[in-house]
Design an enzyme around this catalytic site. Structure first.
Site, mmCIF file in Angstrom:
data_model
loop_
_atom_site.group_PDB
_atom_site.id
_atom_site.type_symbol
_atom_site.label_atom_id
_atom_site.label_comp_id
_atom_site.label_asym_id
_atom_site.label_seq_id
_atom_site.Cartn_x
_atom_site.Cartn_y
_atom_site.Cartn_z
ATOM 1 N N ALA A 50 0.828 -1.200 0.000
ATOM 2 C CA ALA A 50 0.000 0.000 0.000
ATOM 3 C C ALA A 50 0.870 1.260 0.000
ATOM 4 O O ALA A 50 0.604 2.218 -0.731
ATOM 5 C CB ALA A 50 -0.926 -0.003 1.214
ATOM 6 N N ASP A 53 2.403 1.626 -3.388
ATOM 7 C CA ASP A 53 1.400 2.138 -4.339
ATOM 8 C C ASP A 53 1.187 3.638 -4.162
ATOM 9 O O ASP A 53 0.988 4.367 -5.118
ATOM 10 C CB ASP A 53 0.047 1.432 -4.145
ATOM 11 N N LEU A 99 29.329 -21.457 -25.681
ATOM 12 C CA LEU A 99 30.171 -22.261 -24.800
ATOM 13 C C LEU A 99 30.367 -23.650 -25.383
ATOM 14 O O LEU A 99 29.462 -24.197 -26.018
ATOM 15 C CB LEU A 99 29.479 -22.402 -23.438
ATOM 16 N N GLU A 132 29.094 -21.401 -12.015
ATOM 17 C CA GLU A 132 27.759 -20.781 -11.966
ATOM 18 C C GLU A 132 26.728 -21.764 -12.493
ATOM 19 O O GLU A 132 27.043 -22.587 -13.343
ATOM 20 C CB GLU A 132 27.712 -19.549 -12.894
ATOM 21 N N ARG A 155 20.869 -12.100 -28.193
ATOM 22 C CA ARG A 155 22.185 -12.504 -28.658
ATOM 23 C C ARG A 155 22.242 -12.478 -30.189
ATOM 24 O O ARG A 155 23.272 -12.148 -30.773
ATOM 25 C CB ARG A 155 22.470 -13.910 -28.139
ATOM 26 N N GLU A 194 20.928 -13.914 -18.538
ATOM 27 C CA GLU A 194 19.938 -14.846 -19.078
ATOM 28 C C GLU A 194 18.569 -14.454 -18.526
ATOM 29 O O GLU A 194 18.379 -14.414 -17.309
ATOM 30 C CB GLU A 194 20.324 -16.257 -18.624
ATOM 31 N N LYS A 310 34.175 -21.033 -15.511
ATOM 32 C CA LYS A 310 34.975 -20.014 -16.179
ATOM 33 C C LYS A 310 36.284 -19.896 -15.419
ATOM 34 O O LYS A 310 36.249 -19.768 -14.182
ATOM 35 C CB LYS A 310 34.243 -18.669 -16.168
ATOM 36 N N LYS A 334 26.992 -29.967 -18.754
ATOM 37 C CA LYS A 334 25.546 -30.167 -18.724
ATOM 38 C C LYS A 334 25.128 -31.265 -17.756
ATOM 39 O O LYS A 334 25.899 -32.171 -17.474
ATOM 40 C CB LYS A 334 25.052 -30.557 -20.132
ATOM 41 N N CYS A 430 -15.652 -36.166 -33.722
ATOM 42 C CA CYS A 430 -15.169 -36.245 -32.346
ATOM 43 C C CYS A 430 -15.165 -37.708 -31.892
ATOM 44 O O CYS A 430 -16.176 -38.389 -32.012
ATOM 45 C CB CYS A 430 -16.076 -35.413 -31.432
ATOM 46 N N CYS A 446 -14.208 -30.094 -31.362
ATOM 47 C CA CYS A 446 -15.468 -30.837 -31.493
ATOM 48 C C CYS A 446 -16.585 -29.805 -31.467
ATOM 49 O O CYS A 446 -16.563 -28.881 -30.648
ATOM 50 C CB CYS A 446 -15.603 -31.800 -30.316
#
Ligand code: IVH
Length: 686
Positions: A50, A53, A99, A132, A155, A194, A310, A334, A430, A446
């Site tokens: 509130a 706002d 990468l 990371e 990108r 990202e 990295k 991965k 149907c 349908c």
């Protein structure tokens, strides 16, 4: 005493000149920026909604009165930009690289060994890495000049990206101005990161898409990319996107020793860095970090597809350099994919609540990332054709963002030789009720409406679901049973269920019947938006239901609204407007509403306001001399009237100030009553 001459402006209790306004505006912006930072970056707010706002409203008010003081970095300027015809392009001053990937521990070990060979360090020495999480979203670049967010791009091909500045401005965790209390931000800085859609929002978005009969996004990555590469920023603004930043492009006047120092700077200027980024030493710690994150993955509110390593020292990074388009000093290691191969037994067609026909592949059961999968959605006919999935095929299935599993691709080499597998065709009728089907967009529907038992069952399940009428215990199997035994022919029948009838059914005893009837009784006082959502109107998901409840106030008003009136409401497009109007034209639907009311379901009613302007709807356009828009609206509402957001037939008076905009033209064309400020003052008795 109103101040009539510019540049004086009557604010609360005093006349304000431009200097005072400028000061207050700047004070408010600083304060709001700070609260945004506490809320969106630190996730630790220090004021109530509130209070926030109130600050925001005051800023809007001042900016409306002193419109020449509005700057693009003001917190009021995040949303509302007009749709674009096409994206422009922004060249990257330094290429955005990709990468190299590793999928196994051996490959990660080999990466570390290669680095040591290139750097000619001993094999036992430990390299320091910045580790990371690898987020699965969309890579973007943000440019800040003199601390102000000026440009943002995708990108693209690595050299030139698309200009998505307006869309990125709607992402709350991207500050429009950098923080400068702990460090002085560089005059020019490019930050890379990202953008992603949190899983919860992703699921909600897909539920809404399905409610509209649209194909859901296949995974959170596509949803994020689709939201950013969206020509209408107002749509992007509705998607609660978030960002983690992980690197820099060009930076003016600043040198860094380590990658971690760059992350520290990013954090210090008020951008978000993933909290699990960590410095690790040697490959053993790398492997440990990878496994820890893989475990964490399940409990996070965003998708990870691996970890990124990295080399932490920038000096060593420079020594190692870049081959083709990937740095030698970084690696994406991965996680095991949530993918497995299996066989398609058959493809059947399911019928949803809106009558949408969805082809579903029935699979030989297979475990993917710990969950057994027996079915995969194929979305629609075009999708089946694009992937060319045929009954009998071997396929790779995957899970993404916990959504319904899907088929990634067909293993075409495994097709039997000599014998052609038959292609799948969408049925012309149907499969549940035999009615004709019709294709709208990519989807077959349908045409049987609620005469189709599948649609009836789904619409009852939807009506009773937690986020709609919330009738506990009236779900899946029970709806099936009640519809099959003829107890439910429409949603209103729920409120006419009798214990004597229920007790005759298999598997129902006194206690469970009592519980169900209690739950039904408790659902009789729904909030308006839940009731609207429960009706299952095509195109009306939870968000739209809230919009409609706010705009129309009760079911009667909504039912009476014409397509044009609906369309004049912000956010309602022509298709949804038609679908809502059609719903209330349908005799069967009106009958069901009546039956619900007769059964004691309370339809929330808008309170009838008393006052001089009771029932009158005002629309303001142009600048008024004696009030701001908000003041004028407050006056109208205090006298029992209503202030409209746009031109529509329900508007009784259009109050036209100086330099009226397009609204006034539209109002004239519609023949609405237009009055000037003096007449308005007379009406309100001033
Ligand atoms: S660094 C030279 N760090 O992965 C370094 N990328 O395949 C370039 N990604 O385009 C990127 N999380 O979209 C980096 N912590 C992270 C990342 C990350 C996700 C994405 C990014 C990039 C892609 C590279």
């Amino acid at each position: 005493m109103p101040c009539l001459t510019w540049p004086f402006y009557y604010a609360k209790d005093k006349c304000m000149d431009e200097k005072e306004a400028r000061e207050e505006i700047e004070r408010l912006r600083k304060e709001i920026d700070y609260h945004n930072y506490r809320y969106y970056i630190l996730d630790n707010p220090v004021v109530t909604d509130a209070e926030y706002d109130r600050l925001m409203r005051r800023l809007v008010e001042l900016e409306e009165a002193f419109s020449h003081l509005v700057t693009p970095d003001s917190p009021t300027q995040r949303v509302g930009a007009k749709p674009l015809a096409a994206f422009g392009t922004i060249p990257h001053t330094q290429p955005m690289l990709s990468l190299n990937n590793a999928f196994t521990a051996e490959e990660a070990v080999e990466f570390d060994a290669r680095i040591k060979r290139s750097l000619k360090t001993g094999p036992d020495e430990k390299i320091e890495y910045a580790a990371e999480p690898k987020l699965d979203g969309l890579a973007i670049e943000l440019i800040y000049e003199d601390g102000v967010f000026t440009k943002g791009s995708t990108r693209g091909d690595g050299y030139v990206g698309e200009d998505v500045t307006l869309n990125l401005r709607t992402v709350r965790s991207i500050p429009l101005r950098l923080k400068h209390d702990t460090v002085k931000p560089p005059r020019y800085i490019e930050v890379r990161g990202e953008v992603f859609l949190p899983l919860e929002s992703f699921r909600k978005l897909n539920r809404e898409k399905e409610a509209k009969g649209e194909a859901p996004f296949a995974n959170p990555r596509n949803a994020a990319a689709g939201s950013i590469r969206q020509l209408d920023p107002r749509i992007t603004a509705l998607r609660p996107l978030d960002i983690f930043c992980y690197g820099l492009g060009t930076v003016e006047g600043r040198q860094f020793k380590t990658h971690f120092e760059t992350l520290e700077l990013i954090k210090a200027v008020g951008l978000k860095v993933n909290p699990f980024a960590r410095a690790v030493r040697g490959i053993d710690e790398v492997l440990k970090y990878h496994d820890e994150m893989e475990e964490k993955r399940e409990s996070l509110n965003y998708e990870l597809d691996g970890v990124v390593l990295k080399v932490n020292s920038i000096e060593l990074q420079n020594k190692l350099g870049v081959i083709t388009r990937s740095p030698r000093w970084a690696l994406a290691y991965k996680f095991a994919p949530k993918q497995e191969a299996t066989r398609v037994r058959e493809i059947f067609v399911g019928v949803g609540r809106t009558g949408a026909l969805t082809p579903v592949a029935v699979l030989d059961p297979v475990s993917v990332g710990g969950v057994t999968i027996e079915r995969a959605t194929l979305h629609n006919e075009d999708e089946v054709e694009r992937k060319d999935v045929r009954p009998g095929d071997y396929v790779v299935v995957q899970r993404a963002g916990d959504v319904i599993p899907e088929i990634a691709y067909v293993l075409k080499d495994k097709r039997p030789e000599g014998k052609e597998l038959e292609r799948f065709r969408m049925p012309g009728n149907c499969p549940e009720c035999g009615s004709m089907t019709e294709k709208i967009g990519a989807i077959h529907f349908c045409t049987g409406g609620l005469l189709c038992p599948a649609q009836l069952k789904e619409s009852i399940r939807h009506f009773a679901s937690t986020r709609a009428m919330d009738i506990e215990g009236l779900g899946g199997m029970h709806v099936e049973q009640f519809v099959n035994s003829g107890l439910l022919r429409d949603v209103a029948d729920i409120y006419y269920l009798k214990d004597s009838e229920l007790l005759k059914l298999e598997r129902w005893a006194k206690k469970s019947v009592d519980n169900l009837l209690d739950a039904i009784e408790r659902s009789k006082r729904p909030a308006l938006e839940r009731l609207i959502y429960a009706l299952g109107i095509r195109g009306v998901g939870e968000h739209m239901a809230r919009v409609l409840a706010g705009e129309f106030g009760d079911i009667d008003a909504l039912a009476k609204a014409t397509e044009e009136e609906l369309m004049s409401t912000y956010e309602i497009g022509p298709e949804t407007a038609r679908s809502i109007a059609d719903f209330f034209m349908e005799r069967h639907n009106i009958g069901v509403l009546k039956k619900l009311e007769e059964a004691g379901v309370v339809f929330p009613k808008k309170e009838k306001k008393a006052g001089k302007l009771a029932g009158k709807v005002f629309l303001f356009t142009g600048t008024l001399k004696s009030f701001t828009r908000d003041e004028a609206k407050d006056i109208v509402e205090a006298a029992g009237g209503e202030a409209a957001g746009g031109v529509s037939k329900k508007v009784d008076y259009v109050v036209s100030g100086e330099e009226p905009g397009s609204k006034s033209q539209k109002a004239r064309a519609m023949g609405l009553k237009i009055i000037d400020e003096e007449e308005f003052k007379k009406l309100i008795g001033k």
